[in-house]
Design an enzyme around this catalytic site. Structure first.
Site, short mmCIF file in Angstrom:
data_model
loop_
_atom_site.label_atom_id
_atom_site.label_comp_id
_atom_site.label_asym_id
_atom_site.label_seq_id
_atom_site.Cartn_x
_atom_site.Cartn_y
_atom_site.Cartn_z
CE LYS A 177 9.80 -6.29 -1.78
NZ LYS A 177 8.31 -6.16 -1.72
CB THR A 234 8.69 -7.67 7.82
OG1 THR A 234 7.36 -8.14 7.65
CG2 THR A 234 9.47 -7.94 6.55
CD GLU A 252 13.31 4.96 10.44
OE1 GLU A 252 12.48 5.14 11.34
OE2 GLU A 252 14.36 5.61 10.35
CB CYS A 286 5.34 4.43 11.05
SG CYS A 286 6.14 5.86 10.35
CD GLU A 385 1.96 0.20 13.47
OE1 GLU A 385 2.49 -0.88 13.16
OE2 GLU A 385 2.48 1.31 13.23
P1 NAD Z 1 5.52 -5.24 5.96
O1 NAD Z 1 6.56 -5.51 6.97
O2 NAD Z 1 4.46 -6.22 5.74
O3 NAD Z 1 6.19 -5.00 4.53
C1 NAD Z 1 7.20 -4.05 4.31
C2 NAD Z 1 8.05 -4.50 3.15
O4 NAD Z 1 8.71 -5.71 3.50
C3 NAD Z 1 7.28 -4.80 1.86
O5 NAD Z 1 8.04 -4.32 0.77
C4 NAD Z 1 7.23 -6.32 1.85
O6 NAD Z 1 7.14 -6.86 0.55
C5 NAD Z 1 8.57 -6.66 2.47
N1 NAD Z 1 8.63 -8.01 3.06
C6 NAD Z 1 7.63 -8.77 3.53
N2 NAD Z 1 8.12 -9.95 4.00
C7 NAD Z 1 9.45 -9.92 3.82
C8 NAD Z 1 10.51 -10.82 4.11
N3 NAD Z 1 10.29 -12.01 4.67
N4 NAD Z 1 11.76 -10.45 3.82
C9 NAD Z 1 12.02 -9.25 3.25
N5 NAD Z 1 11.07 -8.36 2.93
C10 NAD Z 1 9.80 -8.68 3.21
O7 NAD Z 1 4.94 -3.83 6.35
P2 NAD Z 1 3.80 -3.02 5.60
O8 NAD Z 1 2.49 -3.69 5.93
O9 NAD Z 1 4.14 -2.81 4.17
O10 NAD Z 1 3.92 -1.59 6.29
C11 NAD Z 1 3.26 -1.31 7.46
C12 NAD Z 1 4.21 -1.23 8.63
O11 NAD Z 1 5.29 -0.37 8.34
C13 NAD Z 1 3.57 -0.69 9.85
O12 NAD Z 1 3.88 -1.50 10.96
C14 NAD Z 1 4.18 0.68 10.03
O13 NAD Z 1 4.23 1.16 11.32
C15 NAD Z 1 5.51 0.52 9.44
N6 NAD Z 1 6.02 1.79 8.94
C16 NAD Z 1 7.02 2.40 9.66
C17 NAD Z 1 7.54 3.62 9.25
C18 NAD Z 1 8.64 4.31 10.04
O14 NAD Z 1 9.21 5.28 9.57
N7 NAD Z 1 8.97 3.86 11.23
C19 NAD Z 1 7.05 4.22 8.08
C20 NAD Z 1 6.04 3.58 7.38
C21 NAD Z 1 5.55 2.34 7.82
#
Ligand code: NAD
Length: 491
Positions: A177, A234, A252, A286, A385
């Protein structure tokens, strides 16, 4: 651009027929209506993955056979890297050379896990020496089962590959997804899987909103493993959903990674790695080095140079030649980031450079590279962040002061240190409470090395052999080899 979901080896419209708009962040134009999968589509996809796992060929093939598919996927990605890179740019906003680099990395990830799939054949079992000589024991590794992958928007196809490649190498089947902000290349990955003849149900791609598609995937009882990359809130929901059925979960999450620069550092090198650490991919990384700690005596000169170099960065549409900083990914993210900068200012931070829309770029979610100083250690911008090209810089007195400030965070994804004194670098590297540490650089990421965080930055490690282990169960097979009776109940 594709209008359907990829489920059980077929392209299908979402059961409820919904769509959601995809916006080019450089132009603010709606460029596509993507299929909005819901719980019904997730259920079909999980059932297809379940069948493919329980009775299909994929987990029963040798690692070598699976590697052939993974290599074919890698080749197709490389062949299409320019076109896929352009899709990534209009979806995410990043400069094209960065997007093409991502495509090369994505292909590299599939090739790397192809090799590890072959190694599984070479090392099918491990013999364990027991303290009891009447028994023999061995350990075999088996795929966990059906994996659900939920990924973010900052590296759309690369983040997909970090999960799809090891899962497939291990023999798992998967429902992917992607983020609703960047769904385009995940559907192309599905098309590539179809082209190389991946058996039906092995990789299913369902685009959709988080609560409508992500949540049902995380809650589906037929999913054995959840692999998530995204925000901490999330991640907490995913973990709670996983807890209900005791699903294996890897997370992650976010970061607020420090970069400690000692006074003996070469100023050019320090400034360039700081810039790479926070302006690459618009700082939407991230592991971005968003907190820079500079030894007091170097601080004034370093700040001056950093501001001079930041002012030279060419901002614009990622498709334009020479662009080094594209727009932020979405209106939502843009508004959030501007509000965070404002909060920083109201809590006493100085905006040493940037902090606003660049002049002449009235459309698109563009933000100047931004440098904040003079913030308190307990201020929002220092602790949370921002996920944007926004760096907070603070001076420090000595090594122990730097380590204390670096580790004073609820995150622990990455950290970096720079000094000509290599011994000091090694000492500081050991003292950091973080899963990834860079010495004399910041950000270079290698498929071979483990990736993941301490504290609230996550659970588990991706990449390298650790990434493959995420998708493998460990089974001990122990045999009683003696002809003697056991002799406990029956003497
Ligand atoms: P997000 O948590 O908003 O969304 C991530 C994913 O989760 C999306 O596909 C979204 O549709 C899905 N999602 C949202 N609500 C959900 C729910 N209730 N249940 C299941 N899935 C759900 O994050 P984002 O804004 O897309 O990404 C940014 C964040 O990701 C930042 O905090 C960043 O640090 C982190 N990030 C971490 C890494 C790592 O390797 N540690 C890499 C990239 C991004």
């Amino acid at each position: 651009m594709r209008h359907q979901l990829f489920i059980d080896g077929q392209w299908r419209s979402p059961v409820k027929g919904g769509t959601f708009p995809v916006v080019n962040p450089a132009t603010e134009e709606v460029i596509h209506q993507a299929p909005a999968g819901t719980a019904e589509d997730i259920d079909l996809a999980v059932k297809a993955a379940r069948r493919a796992f329980d009775s299909g060929a994929w987990p029963r093939m040798s690692g070598r056979e699976r590697a052939v598919y993974l290599r074919a996927i890698a080749e197709r990605i490389l062949e299409r890297k320019q076109e896929l890179g352009r899709l990534e740019v209009i979806d995410n906003g990043k400069p094209l050379p960065e997007a093409v680099w991502d495509m090369e990395d994505t292909a590299g990830c599939f090739s790397f896990y192809a090799a590890l799939a072959e190694e599984l054949d070479d090392n099918p079992q491990e013999t364990i020496t027991l303290s009891e000589p009447r028994f023999s024991s061995k350990v075999v590794r088996e795929p966990i089962g059906v994996a659900g992958a939920i990924i973010p928007w900052n590296y759309p196809l690369l983040m997909a590959s970090w999960k799809v490649a090891p899962a497939l190498a291990a023999g798992c089947t998967m429902v992917l997804k992607p983020s609703e902000l960047t769904p385009l290349t995940a559907l192309e990955l599905a098309a590539i899987a179809e082209e190389v003849g991946l058996p039906a149900g092995v990789l299913n791609v369902v685009t959709g909103l988080g609560p409508e598609a992500g949540q049902p995937l995380s809650e589906h009882p037929d999913v054995d493993k959840l692999a998530f990359t995204g925000s901490v809130p999330t991640g907490a929901k995913i973990m709670a959903a996983a807890a209900r059925d005791i699903k294996n979960v890897s997370l992650e999450l976010g970061g607020k990674s420090p970069f400690v620069v000692f006074a003996d550092s070469d100023i050019d090198k320090a400034v360039e790695w700081i810039m790479f650490g926070i302006f690459w991919n618009q700082g939407q990384v991230c592991s971005a080095t968003s907190r820079v700690l500079v030894e007091e005596s170097l601080y004034p000169a370093l700040m001056e140079r950093l501001i001079t170099e930041a002012a030279k960065i060419r901002i614009g549409d990622g498709l334009e030649d020479g662009t080094l900083l594209g727009p932020l990914v979405s209106k939502g993210q843009y508004d959030k980031v501007l509000a965070m900068i404002e909060r920083g200012r109201s809590e006493g931070a100085t905006i040493a450079y940037g902090g606003k829309r660049p002049s002449g770029l009235d459309t698109g979610y563009f933000l100047e590279p931004t440098i904040l100083t003079d913030m308190d250690e307990d201020s929002f911008v220092w602790r949370e962040e921002i996920f944007a090209p926004v760096v907070c810089v603070k001076p420090f007195k000595d090594e122990s002061d730097a380590i204390r400030m670096a580790n004073d965070s609820r995150f622990g994804l990455a950290a970096a240190v720079m000094s000509k004194d290599r011994e000091r670098c090694e000492r500081v590297a050991r003292a950091f409470r973080a899963g990834i540490v860079w010495i004399n650089c910041s950000q270079p990421t290698f498929t071979e090395a483990p990736w993941g965080g301490y504290k609230q930055s996550g659970i588990g490690r991706e990449l390298g052999r650790w990434g493959l282990n995420n998708y493998l169960e460990v089974k001990q097979i122990t045999a009683f080899e003696s002809d003697e009776p056991w002799g406990w109940y029956i003497k």
